[in-house]
Design an enzyme around this catalytic site. Structure first.
Site, short mmCIF file in Angstrom:
data_model
loop_
_atom_site.label_atom_id
_atom_site.label_comp_id
_atom_site.label_asym_id
_atom_site.label_seq_id
_atom_site.Cartn_x
_atom_site.Cartn_y
_atom_site.Cartn_z
N PHE A 262 0.86 -1.19 0.00
CA PHE A 262 0.00 0.00 0.00
C PHE A 262 0.88 1.23 0.00
O PHE A 262 1.72 1.41 0.89
CB PHE A 262 -0.94 0.04 1.21
CG PHE A 262 -1.84 1.25 1.20
CD1 PHE A 262 -3.00 1.25 0.44
CD2 PHE A 262 -1.50 2.40 1.89
CE1 PHE A 262 -3.82 2.38 0.39
CE2 PHE A 262 -2.31 3.53 1.84
CZ PHE A 262 -3.47 3.52 1.10
N ASP B 54 9.45 2.41 1.72
CA ASP B 54 8.31 3.18 2.23
C ASP B 54 8.19 2.90 3.73
O ASP B 54 7.74 1.84 4.15
CB ASP B 54 7.04 2.75 1.47
CG ASP B 54 5.78 3.49 1.95
OD1 ASP B 54 5.84 4.16 3.01
OD2 ASP B 54 4.75 3.40 1.25
N LYS C 242 3.25 9.39 8.49
CA LYS C 242 2.37 9.16 9.64
C LYS C 242 2.86 9.66 11.00
O LYS C 242 2.35 10.65 11.51
CB LYS C 242 2.01 7.68 9.72
CG LYS C 242 1.05 7.25 8.60
CD LYS C 242 0.46 5.90 8.83
CE LYS C 242 -0.71 5.61 7.91
NZ LYS C 242 -0.35 5.13 6.58
C1 LIG Z 1 -0.70 5.34 5.17
C2 LIG Z 1 0.33 4.92 4.21
C3 LIG Z 1 0.54 5.63 3.02
C4 LIG Z 1 -0.35 6.78 2.59
O1 LIG Z 1 -0.26 7.83 3.47
P1 LIG Z 1 -1.35 9.03 3.39
O2 LIG Z 1 -0.82 10.03 4.37
O3 LIG Z 1 -2.65 8.43 3.79
O4 LIG Z 1 -1.36 9.51 2.00
C5 LIG Z 1 1.57 5.23 2.21
N1 LIG Z 1 2.37 4.21 2.53
C6 LIG Z 1 2.21 3.51 3.67
C7 LIG Z 1 3.14 2.39 3.98
C8 LIG Z 1 1.18 3.83 4.53
O5 LIG Z 1 0.98 3.11 5.65
#
Ligand SMILES: *Cc1c(COP(=O)(O)O)cnc(C)c1O
Length: 396
Positions: free
Chosen positions: A130, A217, A246
């Site tokens: 994701f 990521d 986050k």
């Molecule tokens: C939450 C998340 C995203 C997206 O972040 P947003 O701030 O909602 O755009 C991307 N990569 C990972 C691994 C995430 O957990």
């Protein structure tokens, strides 16, 4: 269309509204108290209303919230220097969210390819990954539910399964236009699926051999959550590009992409930008979050309380039919059941506990990093009986 709501119907919301919080506790508008094991989805690093963060943000709001990137922003330089120190990487670009950090990473990879004469660069991405909800990041995401209805997808992604070195080596042999490998060190939304240490080391080696960028990521698993600043540090490797978001601002939106020497100078003036990114309020939130984490030893706390939480879950759920796996690191834990368990969200809420369910059958615990061992045992005490009664009454 729902008649009453002026909001688009994008979320299935639980029927409460939170009014305020303190530490790992939150209260709803009816005065009911909850233990927060979700932390706004791995966002509220310092919990709620942290007594050191609140006055710092109040101070910053009274001075300067926003000024644009037409000018130098000293707080940006300070937060970038701190992230460089903690990661051992070289330079930072600030934005506002996880998808924006990933979007910047994708742009860096493509430009890195173009700079090397590859006109149609490709990026290796992963099943169950994701990366966000923009058109490019949903194309990189490995979940058909996120993509459905938004085709055509952005081209230039090659998908492989996680933790399969042979599959990546196949790609290396057959796809000459690959320029980068892009994965979550621990998949979050996909169900708390860690990349194995030996896999991460193999990916690092393959990227070095091929001149590819390794892009990790760490939007969800970074910023101390696993007990190290960044989850890949458990594998003793460094990425070339690392998107963060986050937990970085402890609730204030802050995104960042941190780059090592191979990627730090790929983007030049005019290549990328954002109006809000790196504003003084967001930067102050990031700086204070990291400072308070150090001051309060929250990396050690995440490792210690996370281990206790996991051990408690393992103890209470040992031998329970229907519990498929308990995994994760530090305060990023998934309890996988053998059947969809979305209904547990509501039941946990009624029992005074905030959690989430991801990938249909994985209960996800990503609480604030200030959680105490006492609070962790309360999570176990509330959650495990709910899981057991759910499994006993629900057909597999
Ligand atoms: C939450 C998340 C995203 C997206 O972040 P947003 O701030 O909602 O755009 C991307 N990569 C990972 C691994 C995430 O957990």
């Amino acid at each position: 269309m729902s008649v009453e709501s002026p909001l688009m119907n994008t979320y299935g919301r639980l029927p409460i509204a939170l009014s305020h919080g303190r530490g790992c506790r939150v209260w709803d508008t009816e005065g009911r108290e909850y233990l927060d094991a979700l932390g706004g989805i791995a966002v509220n690093t310092l919990g709620h209303a942290h007594p050191k963060l609140v006055p710092a943000l109040q101070d910053q709001i009274a001075k300067l919230i926003h000024c644009s990137n037409y000018y130098r922003v000293p707080l940006q330089e300070q937060l970038a220097a701190k992230l460089v120190e903690l990661s051992g990487l070289a330079r930072v670009f600030f934005c506002n969210s996880g998808l924006e950090a990933n979007e910047a990473a994708i742009k860096i990879a493509r430009k890195y390819g173009h700079d090397r004469g590859i006109d149609l660069p490709e990026i290796v991405v992963y099943e169950r990954a994701f990366h966000g909800r923009s058109i490019a990041t949903l194309s990189a995401t490995g979940n058909p539910k996120v993509q459905k209805g938004f085709e055509p997808l952005v081209p230039g992604f090659v998908r492989v399964p996680l933790n399969d070195v042979a599959a990546l080596e196949d790609v290396a042999r057959s796809r000459p236009n690959v320029v980068a490998v892009f994965l979550e060190t621990i998949q979050g939304e996909g169900g708390i699926n860690p990349a194995r240490v030996d896999y991460l080391q193999a990916v690092r080696r393959i990227c070095d051999e091929r001149g590819w960028l390794l892009m990790l990521d760490e939007v969800q698993c970074g910023i101390g959550r696993t007990g190290k600043w960044f989850a890949h540090q458990w594998a003793d490797i460094k990425p070339d590009v690392m998107p963060l978001a986050k937990g970085l601002g402890s609730g204030v939106p802050v995104g960042a992409v941190v780059a090592g020497p191979k990627a730090a100078d790929v983007l030049q003036q005019g290549n990328h930008g954002t109006t809000f990114g790196g504003n003084p309020l967001a930067m102050r939130a990031g700086l204070e979050t990291l400072r308070i984490m150090e001051e309060e030893g929250l990396l050690d706390n995440a490792a210690r309380v996370g281990a206790a939480l996991k051990a408690g879950l393992e103890r209470e759920l040992a031998g329970v039919a229907g519990v498929a796996d308990i995994r994760g690191q530090g305060l990023m834990i998934g309890v996988e059941l053998d059947r969809p368990c979305g209904v547990l969200l509501q039941r946990a809420l009624e029992a005074g506990l905030l959690v989430s369910v991801t990938a249909d059958r994985v209960i996800r615990l990503v609480p604030p990093l200030i959680m105490t061992e006492g609070e962790a045992s309360q999570v176990v005490e509330i959650l495990c009986p709910l899981i057991k009664s759910f499994l006993a009454e629900t057909p597999a």
